[in-house]
Design a protein around this motif. Structure first.
Motif, mmCIF file in Angstrom:
data_model
loop_
_atom_site.group_PDB
_atom_site.id
_atom_site.type_symbol
_atom_site.label_atom_id
_atom_site.label_comp_id
_atom_site.label_asym_id
_atom_site.label_seq_id
_atom_site.Cartn_x
_atom_site.Cartn_y
_atom_site.Cartn_z
ATOM 1 N N VAL A 1 10.147 1.848 -0.501
ATOM 2 C CA VAL A 1 9.676 3.200 -0.171
ATOM 3 C C VAL A 1 8.768 3.787 -1.255
ATOM 4 O O VAL A 1 8.492 4.976 -1.264
ATOM 5 C CB VAL A 1 10.864 4.158 0.082
ATOM 6 N N GLY A 2 8.304 2.969 -2.199
ATOM 7 C CA GLY A 2 7.348 3.444 -3.199
ATOM 8 C C GLY A 2 7.953 4.064 -4.435
ATOM 9 O O GLY A 2 7.215 4.574 -5.291
ATOM 10 N N ALA A 3 9.268 4.033 -4.585
ATOM 11 C CA ALA A 3 9.912 4.697 -5.725
ATOM 12 C C ALA A 3 9.879 3.847 -6.995
ATOM 13 O O ALA A 3 9.677 4.360 -8.094
ATOM 14 C CB ALA A 3 11.352 5.045 -5.375
ATOM 15 N N CYS A 4 10.065 2.535 -6.858
ATOM 16 C CA CYS A 4 10.194 1.690 -8.052
ATOM 17 C C CYS A 4 8.857 1.255 -8.626
ATOM 18 O O CYS A 4 8.791 0.778 -9.755
ATOM 19 C CB CYS A 4 11.055 0.476 -7.745
ATOM 20 N N GLN A 5 7.768 1.396 -7.845
ATOM 21 C CA GLN A 5 6.417 1.022 -8.295
ATOM 22 C C GLN A 5 6.304 -0.473 -8.616
ATOM 23 O O GLN A 5 5.418 -0.893 -9.363
ATOM 24 C CB GLN A 5 6.023 1.841 -9.529
ATOM 25 N N GLY A 6 7.188 -1.267 -8.057
ATOM 26 C CA GLY A 6 7.167 -2.693 -8.352
ATOM 27 C C GLY A 6 6.113 -3.480 -7.593
ATOM 28 O O GLY A 6 5.878 -4.647 -7.890
ATOM 29 N N CYS A 7 5.487 -2.868 -6.608
ATOM 30 C CA CYS A 7 4.530 -3.597 -5.766
ATOM 31 C C CYS A 7 3.119 -3.020 -5.862
ATOM 32 O O CYS A 7 2.335 -3.144 -4.924
ATOM 33 C CB CYS A 7 5.002 -3.586 -4.316
ATOM 34 N N VAL A 8 2.807 -2.404 -6.992
ATOM 35 C CA VAL A 8 1.508 -1.748 -7.151
ATOM 36 C C VAL A 8 0.389 -2.784 -7.303
ATOM 37 O O VAL A 8 0.527 -3.759 -8.035
ATOM 38 C CB VAL A 8 1.538 -0.817 -8.376
ATOM 39 N N VAL A 9 -0.719 -2.560 -6.608
ATOM 40 C CA VAL A 9 -1.932 -3.361 -6.784
ATOM 41 C C VAL A 9 -3.106 -2.404 -6.972
ATOM 42 O O VAL A 9 -3.023 -1.212 -6.650
ATOM 43 C CB VAL A 9 -2.201 -4.296 -5.582
ATOM 44 N N LYS A 10 -4.210 -2.915 -7.481
ATOM 45 C CA LYS A 10 -5.358 -2.067 -7.785
ATOM 46 C C LYS A 10 -6.256 -1.890 -6.565
ATOM 47 O O LYS A 10 -6.772 -2.861 -6.020
ATOM 48 C CB LYS A 10 -6.174 -2.655 -8.937
#
Length: 256
Positions: free
Chosen positions: A219-228
Motif C-alpha cells: 500500500v505504499g507505506a514501506c517504500q520498498g518498491c520505489v523506482v525512478k
C-alpha cells in the motif's frame, strides 16, 4: 475499494515445474478486480509467514480469483503446499491496473516468462469488450512454457525450441508494421520491458508496462518498491504496478 478478508482456497494445482495455479472465492473482490491489479495474501493465523506475499490476479471466473505463481523462496514454497480449504488472509484488489480504451484499433499483449500471469485476465477482459487483441508470449524454451489458452498467440523462445527463435520483443518487431493504431501492454523481466518501451517510443505507440518489485506492505507505506520515474520516484505497489511506459526513467533506473 480495498478489502481485507479471510477466504478459503477453492482449488490449487501444479501446472508446470515450480509453477502453481491457486483459486479462492470472494464475490466482492471478483466484482471489483481489474486486469493488472494484485492481491496480498498469507495463510490465516500464526505461522512462519509474518508478511503477506503479493500476487497478480491471473483470471476472474464468477466469484473466484485465480493466482498463477512460481515458487521462488520460503514464502511461495510454503504457500504451494496449502491444500484446498485452507483459510487465508487476503488484502485486495490493490494497485493500478491496465487502462483499456476503445480509441485503439488493436490491443497487443507482450508477456515474458511469468509475466504471463496477469495477462490472461487482460485478454479475457478485452474479449468481453469485443476488442481486437493479439498475444505475443516469450520464454526461454519449450520446457519452460506456461499454459496460454489464447487463440492466435505468437510464441517466441530464446532457444528456438518452439515458435519464433529469439526474444518476444523481436517477434513483435517483425509484425509491428501490420498493426494500425495499436496499444501495447507488457509484463515480464526488466530487460524485456525496457526493450518494449524503447520500441514503442521509436514507433510512437502507446505502451503500458506492469512492473514487478519487492512489495512488503502493498500500500505504499514501506517504500520498498520505489523506482525512478521521469518526474519523481514512484511506488510500484500504490502508483502502479501498471504505468504508462513514458512515466518510467528507464535510462537512470535501469542503466540503458
Amino acid at each position: 475499494m480495498m478489502l481485507e478478508q479471510k477466504v478459503k482456497i477453492t482449488s490449487h494445482q501444479k501446472i508446470a515445474p515450480q509453477v502453481f495455479l491457486m483459486a479462492y472465492a470472494s464475490p466482492q473482490m471478483a466484482a471489483q478486480a481489474r486486469p493488472g491489479q494484485f492481491v496480498h495474501l498469507k495463510p490465516s493465523g500464526p505461522g512462519p509467514l509474518l508478511l503477506r506475499r503479493p500476487f497478480s490476479i491471473n483470471r476472474v471466473k464468477g466469484s473466484n480469483l485465480f493466482i498463477m505463481y512460481r515458487v521462488v523462496g520460503r514464502g511461495t514454497s510454503l504457500i504451494s503446499s496449502l491444500p484446498k480449504g485452507t483459510e487465508m488472509d487476503v488484502l485486495g484488489p490493490l494497485g493500478k491496473g491496465f487502462e483499456i480504451s476503445r480509441k485503439y484499433s488493436e490491443h497487443v499483449i507482450l508477456a515474458g516468462g511469468m509475466g504471463l500471469a496477469p495477462m490472461q485476465f487482460l485478454a479475457d477482459r478485452l474479449k468481453a469488450m469485443k476488442l481486437e487483441s493479439r498475444i505475443f508470449y516469450g520464454c526461454a524454451g519449450k520446457k519452460e512454457m506456461l499454459p496460454c489458452p489464447a487463440p492466435g498467440k505468437i510464441i517466441a523462445t530464446d532457444d528456438g525450441s518452439c515458435g519464433y527463435k529469439g526474444f518476444v520483443t523481436d517477434a513483435f518487431l517483425t509484425c509491428i508494421d501490420k498493426f494500425k493504431k495499436p496499444v501495447v501492454y507488457a509484463c515480464g523481466p526488466w530487460p524485456m520491458l525496457k526493450r518494449t518501451a524503447m520500441i514503442c517510443r521509436q514507433h510512437n505507440i502507446d505502451c503500458q508496462v506492469s512492473l514487478e518489485a519487492f512489495m512488503a506492505c502493498g500500500v505504499g507505506a514501506c517504500q520498498g518498491c520505489v523506482v525512478k520515474g521521469v518526474k519523481e520516484y514512484v511506488t510500484v505497489c500504490r502508483q502502479g504496478p501498471v504505468f504508462d511506459s513514458r512515466e518510467i526513467d528507464w535510462e537512470q533506473e535501469f542503466g540503458l
